[in-house]
Design a protein around this motif. Structure first.
Motif, PDB file in Angstrom:
ATOM      1  N   UNK A   1     -10.126  -4.167   1.963  1.00 58.93           N
ATOM      2  CA  UNK A   1      -9.537  -4.201   1.491  1.00 58.93           C
ATOM      3  C   UNK A   1      -8.904  -2.925   2.142  1.00 58.93           C
ATOM      4  N   UNK A   2      -9.873  -1.919   1.531  1.00 57.19           N
ATOM      5  CA  UNK A   2     -10.444  -0.859   0.838  1.00 57.19           C
ATOM      6  C   UNK A   2     -10.356  -0.179   2.292  1.00 57.19           C
ATOM      7  N   UNK A   3     -11.251  -1.055   3.167  1.00 53.97           N
ATOM      8  CA  UNK A   3     -11.297  -0.434   4.249  1.00 53.97           C
ATOM      9  C   UNK A   3     -10.246  -0.459   5.746  1.00 53.97           C
TER      10      UNK A   3
ATOM     11  N   UNK B   1      -7.418   0.096   3.953  1.00 52.68           N
ATOM     12  CA  UNK B   1      -6.026   1.316   4.118  1.00 52.68           C
ATOM     13  C   UNK B   1      -6.415   2.300   4.741  1.00 52.68           C
ATOM     14  N   UNK B   2      -8.008   2.738   4.872  1.00 56.05           N
ATOM     15  CA  UNK B   2      -8.587   3.643   5.098  1.00 56.05           C
ATOM     16  C   UNK B   2      -8.425   4.058   6.626  1.00 56.05           C
ATOM     17  N   UNK B   3      -8.400   2.721   7.484  1.00 59.16           N
ATOM     18  CA  UNK B   3      -7.990   2.587   9.161  1.00 59.16           C
ATOM     19  C   UNK B   3      -6.957   2.791   9.371  1.00 59.16           C
ATOM     20  N   UNK B   4      -5.355   2.007   8.250  1.00 57.21           N
ATOM     21  CA  UNK B   4      -4.230   2.049   8.975  1.00 57.21           C
ATOM     22  C   UNK B   4      -4.332   4.021   7.950  1.00 57.21           C
ATOM     23  N   UNK B   5      -4.582   4.523   7.659  1.00 53.90           N
ATOM     24  CA  UNK B   5      -4.330   6.072   7.447  1.00 53.90           C
ATOM     25  C   UNK B   5      -4.701   6.625   8.789  1.00 53.90           C
ATOM     26  N   UNK B   6      -5.653   6.803   9.091  1.00 54.68           N
ATOM     27  CA  UNK B   6      -6.941   7.136  10.289  1.00 54.68           C
ATOM     28  C   UNK B   6      -5.319   7.601  11.160  1.00 54.68           C
ATOM     29  N   UNK B   7      -5.092   5.923  11.660  1.00 56.41           N
ATOM     30  CA  UNK B   7      -3.590   5.708  12.557  1.00 56.41           C
ATOM     31  C   UNK B   7      -2.962   6.855  11.846  1.00 56.41           C
ATOM     32  N   UNK B   8      -2.519   6.653  11.144  1.00 59.02           N
ATOM     33  CA  UNK B   8      -1.055   7.043  10.957  1.00 59.02           C
ATOM     34  C   UNK B   8      -0.758   8.854  11.316  1.00 59.02           C
ATOM     35  N   UNK B   9      -2.711   9.168  10.954  1.00 64.19           N
ATOM     36  CA  UNK B   9      -2.722  10.626  10.832  1.00 64.19           C
ATOM     37  C   UNK B   9      -2.996  11.324  12.380  1.00 64.19           C
ATOM     38  N   UNK B  10      -3.885  10.333  13.254  1.00 63.73           N
ATOM     39  CA  UNK B  10      -4.400  10.451  14.081  1.00 63.73           C
ATOM     40  C   UNK B  10      -3.970   9.916  15.432  1.00 63.73           C
TER      41      UNK B  10
ATOM     42  N   UNK C   1      -2.497   8.418  -1.638  1.00 66.60           N
ATOM     43  CA  UNK C   1      -2.541   8.605  -3.599  1.00 66.60           C
ATOM     44  C   UNK C   1      -3.405   7.290  -3.423  1.00 66.60           C
ATOM     45  N   UNK C   2      -2.968   6.392  -2.733  1.00 68.00           N
ATOM     46  CA  UNK C   2      -3.551   5.029  -3.339  1.00 68.00           C
ATOM     47  C   UNK C   2      -5.427   4.975  -2.996  1.00 68.00           C
ATOM     48  N   UNK C   3      -5.609   5.186  -1.834  1.00 66.66           N
ATOM     49  CA  UNK C   3      -6.882   5.674  -1.212  1.00 66.66           C
ATOM     50  C   UNK C   3      -7.384   6.494  -2.826  1.00 66.66           C
ATOM     51  N   UNK C   4      -7.418   7.451  -3.487  1.00 65.98           N
ATOM     52  CA  UNK C   4      -7.647   8.498  -4.029  1.00 65.98           C
ATOM     53  C   UNK C   4      -7.943   7.828  -5.493  1.00 65.98           C
TER      54      UNK C   4
END
Length: 157
Positions: free
Chosen positions: A11-13, A15-24, A68-71
């Motif tokens: 589940x955490x992975x 979230x992190x993958x989604x963040x990378x998609x949004x940022x990059x 914020x959620x990931x942190x």
């Protein structure tokens, strides 16, 4: 201050993958759209520019929220969890006392919720009602159309 949320490693992975998609991917795409729209002239009457700026605002909000959620996220070591009572990441088999129908759910964090695949949020009314219960207990859960009673049939990981 952020509230700590507990996730599986999977589940955490996500979230992190989604963040990378949004940022990059998404952020550069929106920046390009803004630049293209800006090149078309008068910004006061440029609908494309205003739409791209609004999309950028939504995107930046989503990125900030996700960071914020990931942190505040923590991974749960499921091998250390007590299986005698319902906790987050428990697989709970319940029986509706009224109609005897049985259901099986895995209790997960809000962002991992997927009811169609049996993943129920611990913050949902049913999730909250099941937390801390043991096999044989009956959970009385207030739902919009009244109170439902569920018997805990089995708890596993």
């Amino acid at each position: 201050m952020s509230e700590i949320s507990y996730y599986s490693a999977e589940g955490l992975k996500k979230l992190k993958d989604e963040l990378v998609q949004l940022e990059q991917v998404e952020r550069p795409r929106v920046t390009t759209e803004i630049a293209d729209a800006r090149d078309k002239g008068d910004l006061s009457e440029n609908a494309e520019y205003h739409a791209a700026k609004e999309e950028q605002s939504h995107l930046e909000f989503k990125i900030a929220k996700l960071k914020n959620v990931i942190s505040s996220a923590r991974i749960i070591d499921e091998s250390q969890l007590d299986t005698s009572k319902v906790l987050i990441h428990s697989i709970v088999k319940i029986k509706n006392v009224a109609n005897k129908m049985e259901f099986s759910y895995t209790l997960v964090a809000d962002s991992e919720t997927d009811v169609r695949n049996g993943k129920l949020s611990v913050n949902s009314p049913i999730g909250k009602g099941l937390l801390g219960k043991e096999v044989g207990d009956v959970a009385e859960i207030k739902v919009p159309n009244g109170i439902m009673k569920f018997e805990i049939v089995n708890i596993s990981r």
